[in-house]
Design an enzyme around this catalytic site. Structure first.
Site, short mmCIF file in Angstrom:
data_model
loop_
_atom_site.label_atom_id
_atom_site.label_comp_id
_atom_site.label_asym_id
_atom_site.label_seq_id
_atom_site.Cartn_x
_atom_site.Cartn_y
_atom_site.Cartn_z
CE1 TYR A 1 3.20 -6.20 11.46
CE2 TYR A 1 1.79 -5.05 13.03
CZ TYR A 1 2.53 -5.05 11.86
OH TYR A 1 2.59 -3.92 11.10
CB ALA B 1 6.09 -5.04 7.00
CD GLN C 1 -3.03 -0.72 2.32
OE1 GLN C 1 -3.98 0.01 2.11
NE2 GLN C 1 -2.83 -1.30 3.50
CE LYS D 1 6.72 -3.03 11.26
NZ LYS D 1 7.34 -2.82 9.91
CB ILE E 1 14.55 -7.49 2.69
CG1 ILE E 1 13.36 -8.02 3.50
CG2 ILE E 1 14.10 -6.59 1.56
CD1 ILE E 1 12.60 -6.94 4.27
CG ASP F 1 -1.08 0.67 15.75
OD1 ASP F 1 -0.81 0.51 14.54
OD2 ASP F 1 -2.00 0.07 16.32
#
Length: 299
Positions: free
Chosen positions: A130, A65, A16, A134, A42, A107
């Site tokens: 997750y 991601a 996105q 992150k 990656i 977040d």
């Protein structure tokens, strides 16, 4: 006189934000290397290093991601490989060619239990794989490249890729009633606005690196709403633009009514004052982004 274009390497180019980043960077006169997993793994440090050395970017922006929040609970190795190791290798390679490293985070690094908005200085406490992966990616980037910007965002939507807006429009065309969670709050964030924010920071990173306050920044949408309110706004706009004849009835659910493998933050509201103070970047206006709702319609 030969004018040397600023060079930017974008990973996750089909996602996105990556899709918007690629379009906007090209329109803004950058020399762009836009890649996705079909062109670069990656999680392969040698491949990453080789490509960065060959291209010699001024800025690397990692928009790649593992974002499947529920799948992450069982796909633990894949989550950490993509969300921690990949950013680490990209940041190290960027350092080797003196490039700045911009990295998108989430977040989900917070517990979601706080009252009010989360600032960059608030303690982190991810509640699932997750978020943990992150957060590990943030730490890896910070360690590997002194010229880093971590951009935490939330509730991302855009015309390209899968997201809540598209899901609502699809379900709204199929059902008369929908149950939507109403006790999780956040700021819907338009992918195009995230891309624009990153490019403002990338421009400064190239033009005046000594003046950049490197570190963590929050960027998300305002006003803050819950998912039920966001869905209502989507359907109101869909009816206004004649995508739907009428909106489905929306029934408010609690998180307990809609159990998922991964815990969702009850509070994803991010304080965006720091990015405004440092870069003059305003929060994403998600109401404005929904004016283009026809572009989100199922094809």
């Amino acid at each position: 006189m030969v004018i040397k274009l600023k060079k930017i390497m974008i990973t996750g180019a089909y996602g996105q934000v990556g899709f918007c980043l690629t379009q906007q960077a090209q329109a803004n006169g950058w020399d762009v290397l836009a890649i996705d997993r079909d062109k670069l793994d990656i999680t392969d440090p040698q491949a990453v290093n080789s490509l960065v050395k060959e291209y010699q970017p001024d800025v690397v922006i990692n928009a790649a991601a593992h974002t499947a929040v529920d799948k992450a609970e069982t796909e633990i190795d894949a989550s950490f490989a993509i969300n921690r190791d990949g950013p680490k290798y990209l940041a190290e390679a960027a350092t080797s060619v003196d490039a700045a490293m911009l990295h998108i985070s989430t977040d989900y690094v917070f517990s979601g239990d706080k009252d009010g908005t989360y600032s960059e200085a608030d303690p982190v406490a991810p509640q699932g794989v997750y978020g943990a992966s992150k957060l590990a990616g943030e730490e890896a980037v910070i360690t590997a490249n002194s010229k880093h910007i971590i951009l935490r965002t939330a509730w991302v939507f855009g015309e390209h890729g899968n997201n809540f807006v598209k899901t609502m429009l699809r379900l709204g065309s199929q059902r008369d009633q929908l149950g939507i969670v109403a006790d999780q709050f956040g700021g819907p964030t338009y992918a195009g606005d995230i891309a624009a924010a990153l490019l403002v920071m990338a421009e400064k990173a190239v033009a005046a690196p000594a003046t950049v306050s490197w570190g963590i920044y929050h960027f998300a949408g305002e006003p803050h709403v819950n998912w039920h309110q966001f869905a209502q706004a989507i359907f109101d706009k869909a009816v206004e633009h004649k995508l739907l004849a009428k909106a489905p009835q929306l029934n408010a659910l609690t998180t307990a009514d809609y159990p998922t493998p991964a815990k969702r933050p009850a509070n994803s509201r991010l304080d965006c004052r720091k990015i405004f103070n440092e870069f003059g970047i305003q929060p994403s206006d998600w109401h404005k982004a929904l004016e283009n709702i026809v572009a989100y319609a199922p094809q």
